[in-house]
Design a protein around this motif. Sequence first.
Motif, PDB file in Angstrom:
ATOM      1  N   GLY A  72      53.903  12.887  29.957  1.00 18.85           N
ATOM      2  CA  GLY A  72      54.540  12.503  31.208  1.00 18.85           C
ATOM      3  C   GLY A  72      56.019  12.794  31.268  1.00 18.85           C
ATOM      4  O   GLY A  72      56.753  12.151  32.036  1.00 18.85           O
ATOM      5  N   VAL A  73      56.476  13.775  30.486  1.00 18.72           N
ATOM      6  CA  VAL A  73      57.905  14.085  30.409  1.00 18.72           C
ATOM      7  C   VAL A  73      58.179  15.416  31.090  1.00 18.72           C
ATOM      8  O   VAL A  73      57.611  16.446  30.717  1.00 18.72           O
ATOM      9  CB  VAL A  73      58.363  14.144  28.929  1.00 18.72           C
ATOM     10  CG1 VAL A  73      59.826  14.546  28.833  1.00 18.72           C
ATOM     11  CG2 VAL A  73      58.129  12.804  28.247  1.00 18.72           C
ATOM     12  N   SER A  74      59.044  15.405  32.098  1.00 20.89           N
ATOM     13  CA  SER A  74      59.447  16.630  32.788  1.00 20.89           C
ATOM     14  C   SER A  74      60.296  17.470  31.834  1.00 20.89           C
ATOM     15  O   SER A  74      61.286  16.981  31.286  1.00 20.89           O
ATOM     16  CB  SER A  74      60.247  16.284  34.041  1.00 20.89           C
ATOM     17  OG  SER A  74      60.623  17.449  34.744  1.00 20.89           O
ATOM     18  N   THR A  75      59.898  18.734  31.632  1.00 21.07           N
ATOM     19  CA  THR A  75      60.517  19.563  30.595  1.00 21.07           C
ATOM     20  C   THR A  75      61.032  20.868  31.173  1.00 21.07           C
ATOM     21  O   THR A  75      60.265  21.634  31.767  1.00 21.07           O
ATOM     22  CB  THR A  75      59.497  19.863  29.469  1.00 21.07           C
ATOM     23  OG1 THR A  75      59.008  18.629  28.960  1.00 21.07           O
ATOM     24  CG2 THR A  75      60.141  20.660  28.351  1.00 21.07           C
ATOM     25  N   GLY A  76      62.319  21.119  31.009  1.00 22.54           N
ATOM     26  CA  GLY A  76      62.892  22.321  31.604  1.00 22.54           C
ATOM     27  C   GLY A  76      63.987  22.940  30.764  1.00 22.54           C
ATOM     28  O   GLY A  76      64.478  22.360  29.791  1.00 22.54           O
ATOM     29  N   LEU A  77      64.358  24.136  31.185  1.00 25.64           N
ATOM     30  CA  LEU A  77      65.329  24.966  30.483  1.00 25.64           C
ATOM     31  C   LEU A  77      66.576  25.183  31.314  1.00 25.64           C
ATOM     32  O   LEU A  77      66.493  25.438  32.518  1.00 25.64           O
ATOM     33  CB  LEU A  77      64.689  26.335  30.179  1.00 25.64           C
ATOM     34  CG  LEU A  77      65.645  27.479  29.826  1.00 25.64           C
ATOM     35  CD1 LEU A  77      66.172  27.308  28.405  1.00 25.64           C
ATOM     36  CD2 LEU A  77      64.956  28.827  29.987  1.00 25.64           C
ATOM     37  N   ILE A  78      67.735  25.098  30.664  1.00 26.60           N
ATOM     38  CA  ILE A  78      68.981  25.587  31.222  1.00 26.60           C
ATOM     39  C   ILE A  78      69.629  26.446  30.140  1.00 26.60           C
ATOM     40  O   ILE A  78      70.093  25.939  29.117  1.00 26.60           O
ATOM     41  CB  ILE A  78      69.914  24.445  31.661  1.00 26.60           C
ATOM     42  CG1 ILE A  78      69.290  23.701  32.833  1.00 26.60           C
ATOM     43  CG2 ILE A  78      71.290  24.977  32.029  1.00 26.60           C
ATOM     44  CD1 ILE A  78      70.079  22.500  33.307  1.00 26.60           C
ATOM     45  N   GLY A  79      69.592  27.772  30.351  1.00 25.56           N
ATOM     46  CA  GLY A  79      70.150  28.688  29.369  1.00 25.56           C
ATOM     47  C   GLY A  79      69.149  29.715  28.891  1.00 25.56           C
ATOM     48  O   GLY A  79      68.339  30.219  29.667  1.00 25.56           O
ATOM     49  N   LYS A  80      69.177  29.980  27.603  1.00 23.92           N
ATOM     50  CA  LYS A  80      68.479  31.123  27.020  1.00 23.92           C
ATOM     51  C   LYS A  80      67.184  30.719  26.316  1.00 23.92           C
ATOM     52  O   LYS A  80      67.110  29.658  25.691  1.00 23.92           O
ATOM     53  CB  LYS A  80      69.403  31.811  26.017  1.00 23.92           C
ATOM     54  CG  LYS A  80      68.775  32.950  25.228  1.00 23.92           C
ATOM     55  CD  LYS A  80      69.777  33.585  24.279  1.00 23.92           C
ATOM     56  CE  LYS A  80      69.135  34.721  23.487  1.00 23.92           C
ATOM     57  NZ  LYS A  80      70.085  35.423  22.624  1.00 23.92           N
ATOM     58  N   THR A  81      66.159  31.582  26.390  1.00 25.52           N
ATOM     59  CA  THR A  81      64.980  31.440  25.523  1.00 25.52           C
ATOM     60  C   THR A  81      64.683  32.721  24.753  1.00 25.52           C
ATOM     61  O   THR A  81      64.083  32.672  23.689  1.00 25.52           O
ATOM     62  CB  THR A  81      63.715  31.083  26.311  1.00 25.52           C
ATOM     63  OG1 THR A  81      63.399  32.127  27.222  1.00 25.52           O
ATOM     64  CG2 THR A  81      63.873  29.758  27.027  1.00 25.52           C
ATOM     65  N   HIS A  82      65.044  33.879  25.288  1.00 24.98           N
ATOM     66  CA  HIS A  82      64.706  35.170  24.691  1.00 24.98           C
ATOM     67  C   HIS A  82      63.189  35.349  24.620  1.00 24.98           C
ATOM     68  O   HIS A  82      62.673  36.096  23.790  1.00 24.98           O
ATOM     69  CB  HIS A  82      65.323  35.326  23.298  1.00 24.98           C
ATOM     70  CG  HIS A  82      65.827  36.715  23.013  1.00 24.98           C
ATOM     71  ND1 HIS A  82      65.030  37.828  23.059  1.00 24.98           N
ATOM     72  CD2 HIS A  82      67.057  37.174  22.689  1.00 24.98           C
ATOM     73  CE1 HIS A  82      65.736  38.898  22.762  1.00 24.98           C
ATOM     74  NE2 HIS A  82      66.974  38.532  22.544  1.00 24.98           N
ATOM     75  N   MET A  83      62.481  34.630  25.498  1.00 21.17           N
ATOM     76  CA  MET A  83      61.027  34.710  25.522  1.00 21.17           C
ATOM     77  C   MET A  83      60.579  35.898  26.359  1.00 21.17           C
ATOM     78  O   MET A  83      61.120  36.149  27.426  1.00 21.17           O
ATOM     79  CB  MET A  83      60.446  33.424  26.103  1.00 21.17           C
ATOM     80  CG  MET A  83      58.948  33.290  25.939  1.00 21.17           C
ATOM     81  SD  MET A  83      58.025  33.840  27.380  1.00 21.17           S
ATOM     82  CE  MET A  83      56.373  33.314  26.927  1.00 21.17           C
ATOM     83  N   GLN A  84      59.613  36.665  25.849  1.00 21.75           N
ATOM     84  CA  GLN A  84      59.003  37.755  26.605  1.00 21.75           C
ATOM     85  C   GLN A  84      57.595  37.320  26.978  1.00 21.75           C
ATOM     86  O   GLN A  84      56.795  36.970  26.118  1.00 21.75           O
ATOM     87  CB  GLN A  84      58.960  39.035  25.773  1.00 21.75           C
ATOM     88  CG  GLN A  84      58.440  40.250  26.513  1.00 21.75           C
ATOM     89  CD  GLN A  84      59.430  40.766  27.547  1.00 21.75           C
ATOM     90  OE1 GLN A  84      60.618  40.514  27.438  1.00 21.75           O
ATOM     91  NE2 GLN A  84      58.949  41.478  28.538  1.00 21.75           N
ATOM     92  N   ALA A  85      57.300  37.317  28.264  1.00 19.46           N
ATOM     93  CA  ALA A  85      55.993  36.851  28.738  1.00 19.46           C
ATOM     94  C   ALA A  85      54.886  37.833  28.370  1.00 19.46           C
ATOM     95  O   ALA A  85      55.095  39.049  28.351  1.00 19.46           O
ATOM     96  CB  ALA A  85      56.026  36.647  30.247  1.00 19.46           C
TER      97      ALA A  85
END
Length: 524
Positions: A93-106
């Motif tokens: 039940g925790v809202s989870t988000g990003l601000i910045g970099k992940t370097h993730m390639q989908a």
Amino acid sequence: MSRVKNILFIMCDQLRADYLACTGHPTLKTPNIDALAARGVIFTNAFCQAPVCGSSRMSFYTGRYVQSHGATYNNVPLKIGERTVGDHMRELGVSTGLIGKTHMQADLAGMKRLGIDKGSIQGVLAAECGFEPWERDDGLHPDAFVDPNLAYNDYLREQGYEGDNPWHSFANSGIDEKGEVASGWYLRNAHLAARIDKAHSETAYMTNRAMDKIAELGDTPWCLHLSYIKPHWPYIAPAPYHNMYSPQDVIAANRGEKEKADPHPVIKAFMGHEESVNFSDEEKRRHVIPAYMGLITEIDDHIGRLMAFLEEQGRLDDTLIVFTSDHGDYLGDHWLGEKEMFHEESVRIPMIIVDPSRDCDATRGGRIHALTEAIDLIPTFVDALGGEAKPHVLEGKSLLPLLRGENPAGWRDFAVSEADYAWRGARLALKLPPDQTRAYMIRTERWKYISYDQFRPQLFDLEKDPNELIDLGTSELHAEIRNEMEETLNHWLRHRRNRTTMAHDVIEERTDTAKKRGIYFGVW
């Protein structure tokens, strides 16, 4: 019940473990990060699972080793089936988000094969490493490839910095002695002040966005991954950080002449890279590192702002805070630049954790020397939020027992890190095909063993040689130790968590129950 309601997961890019005042740097000023450590714990032996941005982060975000998740280098897509921190947090039940970099390639091919629409909620989460992309910005925006939708560039234009890519032409460029724009991509320009007010830098902007989002979320439980782009190159900082440090503040390089005269073949190939050649030049090294240090102090100032904001919002009492980095930076140590290999400067990471719970008071302000890994964070988050352990999926261990001052049985005896240098010039120098460029590190309290495809191993005695200047990879006196370490590696490889679709307790329930379930085989 745990007091932890929220998770603030702060990551810097390419920040060395020893480049903070609280971890021993003699001249760097990091009072706010030091204060964070005083409220929490410094893990002195924390290691990334791969000393390169993309694959390291994929281990942070999946809680799994590179051998398990398969994203072995930058821009290698993370398989569509891998569960990430967002998946584990949303279950709680925790809202989870990003601000910045992940370097993730989908994994776009996998998404297409399964018919997942990139514009759907599931498609967005799959393409963003499981995070809600509150604002993704991976940095590294050369003019030819700048994202036209980059919010930070829009912000810069609003502040009066005009151009197609003000990220480059202002935030990461300076004005040289001739009055001309000088790109921060070139190491020679590291002494210049970025053409931007410090209030408009990437670090300032991302901190502002994090505070805005926390205020917006209010009492909603959240896990915010604030992922700073710095102090990763371009090594150029806004005033006053650009000249806050001088060449005299730079610590001596950790390197020996024997290392250079008779290096391991793979290390020799990496020594031939342009960044290694330049950082091996002492004058150039002392020209660049003050900017790196300035970028770290800039981050520290904004950590101070962020902590003050959390206190005002009443969030310090219910938020677990992690401060870490994806990997280190050689900065000329061992005659190398960048990262990717397994010396401490590259593979060891800063790890500070502040748990506000009273049961962690016993270790507050202290140091924990147990071997810890990047993959330990997700199990720690799940544990802190009251979730159930998932040992069939998550390969790390919760750090909460250590934070509570306990001595958990069965703690790891070694840390592991992996490398795949197929994309680097070193592979061409060594004349290797792309599938023979893997390397593995096994690091115990005393020994560091590195096993390479096609080449002899390396071995370092960290007790007698903490600076890793004497390679025992060919020492006849240490042959038995190398054999033992290689067997340790082989045993580790055989026990990766590949059966991720069924929990251990389900297997226990079903073991030897075929007849009870109406399945008869081999019955007379």
